[in-house]
Write an enzyme that holds these catalytic residues in place. Structure first.
Site, PDB file in Angstrom:
ATOM      1  N   PHE A  18      37.763  53.379  53.132  1.00  0.00           N
ATOM      2  CA  PHE A  18      37.030  52.239  52.780  1.00  0.00           C
ATOM      3  C   PHE A  18      36.511  51.392  53.592  1.00  0.00           C
ATOM      4  O   PHE A  18      35.350  51.146  53.545  1.00  0.00           O
ATOM      5  CB  PHE A  18      38.028  51.446  51.821  1.00  0.00           C
ATOM      6  CG  PHE A  18      37.771  49.890  51.159  1.00  0.00           C
ATOM      7  CD1 PHE A  18      36.718  50.083  50.364  1.00  0.00           C
ATOM      8  CD2 PHE A  18      38.410  48.929  51.596  1.00  0.00           C
ATOM      9  CE1 PHE A  18      36.347  48.846  49.832  1.00  0.00           C
ATOM     10  CE2 PHE A  18      38.121  47.755  51.057  1.00  0.00           C
ATOM     11  CZ  PHE A  18      37.114  47.852  50.094  1.00  0.00           C
TER      12      PHE A  18
ATOM     13  N   HIS B 193      39.478  33.258  54.391  1.00  0.00           N
ATOM     14  CA  HIS B 193      39.369  33.759  53.016  1.00  0.00           C
ATOM     15  C   HIS B 193      40.185  35.138  52.820  1.00  0.00           C
ATOM     16  O   HIS B 193      39.893  36.129  53.656  1.00  0.00           O
ATOM     17  CB  HIS B 193      37.841  34.082  52.942  1.00  0.00           C
ATOM     18  CG  HIS B 193      37.326  34.649  51.371  1.00  0.00           C
ATOM     19  ND1 HIS B 193      37.461  33.741  50.327  1.00  0.00           N
ATOM     20  CD2 HIS B 193      36.767  35.716  51.071  1.00  0.00           C
ATOM     21  CE1 HIS B 193      36.903  34.367  49.352  1.00  0.00           C
ATOM     22  NE2 HIS B 193      36.839  35.601  49.827  1.00  0.00           N
TER      23      HIS B 193
ATOM     24  N   ASP C 200      24.650  45.852  46.731  1.00  0.00           N
ATOM     25  CA  ASP C 200      24.173  47.327  47.293  1.00  0.00           C
ATOM     26  C   ASP C 200      23.532  48.171  46.141  1.00  0.00           C
ATOM     27  O   ASP C 200      23.828  47.859  44.998  1.00  0.00           O
ATOM     28  CB  ASP C 200      25.670  48.047  47.637  1.00  0.00           C
ATOM     29  CG  ASP C 200      26.289  47.587  48.803  1.00  0.00           C
ATOM     30  OD1 ASP C 200      25.557  47.326  49.528  1.00  0.00           O
ATOM     31  OD2 ASP C 200      27.408  47.373  48.761  1.00  0.00           O
TER      32      ASP C 200
ATOM     33  N   SER D  70      41.301  30.689  50.982  1.00  0.00           N
ATOM     34  CA  SER D  70      40.686  30.740  49.626  1.00  0.00           C
ATOM     35  C   SER D  70      40.971  32.185  49.547  1.00  0.00           C
ATOM     36  O   SER D  70      41.336  32.775  50.258  1.00  0.00           O
ATOM     37  CB  SER D  70      39.289  30.616  49.746  1.00  0.00           C
ATOM     38  OG  SER D  70      38.559  31.208  50.958  1.00  0.00           O
TER      39      SER D  70
ATOM     40  N   GLU E 276      40.204  35.743  47.302  1.00  0.00           N
ATOM     41  CA  GLU E 276      39.188  36.667  46.579  1.00  0.00           C
ATOM     42  C   GLU E 276      39.940  37.516  45.560  1.00  0.00           C
ATOM     43  O   GLU E 276      40.863  38.164  45.692  1.00  0.00           O
ATOM     44  CB  GLU E 276      38.365  37.531  47.441  1.00  0.00           C
ATOM     45  CG  GLU E 276      37.188  38.243  46.862  1.00  0.00           C
ATOM     46  CD  GLU E 276      36.185  38.650  47.687  1.00  0.00           C
ATOM     47  OE1 GLU E 276      35.755  38.012  48.565  1.00  0.00           O
ATOM     48  OE2 GLU E 276      35.856  40.122  47.505  1.00  0.00           O
TER      49      GLU E 276
END
Ligand code: FAD
Length: 299
Positions: free
Chosen positions: A218, A268, A108, A14, A16
């Site tokens: 990150f 993913h 968040d 999959s 994103e």
């Protein structure tokens, strides 16, 4: 690193994406989508609300996926800062656009990473409650998050697994993990998940590394450890983008191949709205565009 054809057929993938924030980013997204759809993903997903955005960009992007591509499309959904009624009204907008699969998340706090999370007094307190709410609203496919290296706010991995168990018991169909690079740690995590009686698929999130320096900045906020071997693999390629991309495609393909050997069948991939690196990873693994693959994850 090439998987044999039987192994490839068992694998489901999959992709994103995130909603574009400018006209230029919009062009880039749909170029990436047109190039990546030939890999026959089981589904694609579109992130929601990250960076303080509201539902509109995600709804627009998801609607275009549904209207103009053959791809089964999941929408991410967060419940942060909203009453239950507000969340339900967002769900209804997505359902009206044809969404049948949600990636259900707490989200968040807008106060920034590290700030304490305070649930909305009239809202869902966490993703487990959101999953239960979605189950009451409709027969959706529901994916949730999982954190093999611990959610940054979490007391410990056991607390995360307890939350994952609640999400599964409330009706989640699968978990998609935060990206990670330490497969041994993932295997240990999965053993603990299974020992806790959680049987839903836990799908590794794979992040092909476009730029290791940026990723390091990150990754800390996501709780992802960057193992030292990645510094070695990328050393000397800072100013050589073509060589760097080749190494990046090898590293991600090797990670998937190793996980496949350990019995993992669904992956993913975080595309960052770009196709060349993801396509190079899949090519390294021996996939061919438009090749039939597993019946893995549904949409
Ligand atoms: P939950 O599953 O509810 O909680 C995660 C863990 O944090 C729990 O295991 C629990 O132990 C701990 N925890 C939760 N609340 C507290 C608390 N108050 N105190 C102490 N510990 C606590 N974010 C977006 O904004 N948009 C997206 O589209 C998006 N997509 C994502 C997709 C994936 C696959 C993943 C892995 C993450 C995504 N996120 C997204 C990030 C996610 O919203 C954040 O990690 C958020 O902090 C937690 O949401 P959750 O659903 O994982 O929370």
């Amino acid at each position: 690193m090439v998987l044999n054809s039987d192994a490839r057929k068992r694998i489901g993938i999959s992709f994103e994406f995130f909603p574009p924030k400018s006209d230029e980013a919009e062009v880039q997204l749909w170029k990436a989508v047109s190039e990546l759809q030939d890999w026959n993903p089981d589904f694609v997903s579109v992130t929601y609300g990250a960076g303080g955005t509201t539902k509109a960009p995600t709804l627009a992007t998801v609607s275009r996926f549904i209207a103009s591509t053959p791809l089964a499309t999941a929408s991410h959904l967060t419940c942060v800062g909203a009453t239950k009624d507000e969340t339900h009204s967002v769900v209804e907008s997505f359902r009206a656009a044809g969404v049948k699969h949600f990636v259900a998340l707490r989200g968040d706090t807008p106060d920034g990473v590290g700030a304490p999370y305070n649930p909305h007094p009239g809202g869902y307190a966490n993703a487990a409650e959101l999953v239960a709410g979605l189950r009451e609203i409709g027969a959706f496919e529901i994916s949730v998050s999982a954190y093999p290296e611990k959610h940054p706010e979490s007391r410990d991995v056991a607390a995360d697994i307890e939350m994952l168990k609640r999400k599964a018991e409330n009706g989640a169909n699968r978990a998609l993990t935060q990206f990670f690079f330490d497969n041994d740690n993932f295997e240990r995590y999965l053993e603990k998940v299974r020992a806790a009686g959680i049987s839903i698929p836990v799908v590794p999130g794979i992040m092909p590394i476009m730029n290791l320096t940026q990723l390091k900045r990150f990754a800390g906020a996501c709780g992802t450890v960057i193992p030292g071997f990645l510094d070695d693999r990328f050393a000397g390629y800072d100013d050589k983008p073509e060589e760097r991309a080749k190494v990046a495609a090898e590293v991600a393909a090797e990670q998937i191949e190793d996980l496949a050997k350990r019995g993992i069948s669904d992956f993913h991939l975080y595309t960052m709205n770009r196709s060349p690196l993801v396509s190079a990873v899949l090519t390294n693994l021996g996939f061919k565009r438009n090749e039939a693959k597993s019946t893995g994850a549904a949409a």
